[in-house]
Design an enzyme around this catalytic site. Structure first.
Site, short mmCIF file in Angstrom:
data_model
loop_
_atom_site.label_atom_id
_atom_site.label_comp_id
_atom_site.label_asym_id
_atom_site.label_seq_id
_atom_site.Cartn_x
_atom_site.Cartn_y
_atom_site.Cartn_z
N HIS A 74 4.56 25.83 -19.29
CA HIS A 74 4.65 26.97 -18.37
C HIS A 74 5.79 27.91 -18.77
CE1 HIS A 74 1.88 26.34 -14.85
NE2 HIS A 74 1.69 25.23 -15.54
N THR A 258 -6.23 4.92 -19.59
CA THR A 258 -4.81 4.82 -19.99
C THR A 258 -4.09 6.00 -19.35
OG1 THR A 258 -5.32 6.05 -22.03
CG2 THR A 258 -5.26 3.66 -22.21
#
Length: 337
Positions: A74, A258
């Site tokens: 970001h 996972t």
């Protein structure tokens, strides 16, 4: 397990080639002023301190490692890797934080940036930038999640003195964007389709809030979902007319096999119709990205090397260097004049 880690030598080789390529741009403003071991004299333990803190926070709150990857994405996507993301809203100066943008929804753990910064300030006051802290924390977070390591990360970034709140929506891709929109946003950072498919592999860890999913689940389940998976997600996410706050709190894990390992399970899931976000699933069918999805699904080492190189490239998007910006003492606020 160890099979998740691509060979360190392979990653280093791929990255050194990349750094060599970038070195040509370093005299201009491409990765200008950034170099390996930037703090070797001014704060020799800087990188070690970040790593120690990232490890400690990971051991206490595993999801912090995911947060550092998302925070770097970001920060770097919006014009420059300059820690402008970390500035908090300040009524006195009229600064509005980028964290207030709808695109920043669901981002968390910003408070722990302060713990890493405090450790750096104790050792070398006013020396290590918040922008470098974010880049190093993302690298170390990826390693804690079983991703590629070690990644040679150049440092020397400086911190912005203003927020880019008004620009966030223009730069940060949305969860239901077209592949073309996403590719063009990454292209501005010098990242091609292969790098995009690797970086979005960060969606192999963490979770997605139901508010970003309900449109694919109600009134009918999106035909792109594997049917059993669509049914599972409907169980996780209340209906579209549920109160807004429930949808914002409820979530589904990106990868149920996972969930806290940065691996190619994301790419394997896309091939099975288990891409949570619309933009994820579109990568598997778009001719520009599908070949890379297939190749990464088949080869975790290749995913790791490509991810590492793309992370470095992204971390060097338009950094402030030299006399630009400042080194903030507190990552949340511009230094007092």
């Amino acid at each position: 397990g160890s099979e998740l880690k691509p060979s360190a030598s392979g990653i280093c080789t791929a990255l050194l080639v990349l750094l060599h390529r970038n070195a040509a741009a370093a005299s201009g403003d491409g990765g200008g002023g950034l170099r390996l071991n930037f703090y070797s004299e001014s704060c020799p333990r800087a990188e070690q301190i970040v790593k120690e803190q990232v490890r400690r926070l990971y051991e206490e709150h595993g999801n912090t490692a995911v947060s550092w990857l998302r925070a770097l994405f970001h920060d770097c996507t919006v014009k420059s890797c300059d820690a402008s993301l970390l500035l908090e809203t300040d009524a006195a100066t009229g600064l509005v934080s980028e964290q207030a943008s709808p695109r920043s929804f669901g981002m968390r753990n910003f408070k722990y940036v302060g713990a890493i910064k405090s450790a750096l300030e104790r050792e070398c006051p006013g020396t290590v930038s918040c922008a470098d802290l974010l880049a190093l924390a993302a690298r170390d977070g990826a390693a804690m999640l079983g991703g590629p390591s070690p990644i040679p990360m150049r440092t020397g970034r400086r911190d912005a003195t203003a927020s880019q709140y008004g620009e966030v929506e223009r730069y940060v891709p949305n969860h239901n964007d077209t592949v073309s929109a996403v590719l063009s946003r990454f292209a501005a950072m010098g990242l091609g389709a292969e790098a995009v498919v690797a970086l979005l592999g960060a969606h192999s860890v963490g979770r997605v809030h139901c508010s970003n999913l309900v449109a694919r689940l109600y009134p009918a389940v999106d035909g792109g979902f594997e049917p059993a998976y669509g049914a599972y997600l409907r169980g996780r996410c209340p209906t579209a007319d549920a109160r807004e706050d429930t949808r914002d709190v409820a979530y589904a894990r990106n990868d149920r096999a996972t969930p806290m390992v940065l691996d190619n399970m994301y790419h394997k899931n896309l091939l099975k119709g288990r891409g949570l976000l619309l933009v994820d699933q579109r990568l598997a069918s778009d001719p520009r990205t599908a070949p890379f999805v297939k190749k990464m699904a088949a080869d975790n080492g290749y995913f790791g090397e490509t991810f590492a190189a793309a992370l470095v490239r992204m971390s060097e998007n338009g950094p402030l260097t030299g006399g630009q910006g400042e080194v903030r003492k507190d990552c949340r606020f511009v230094n007092a004049k």
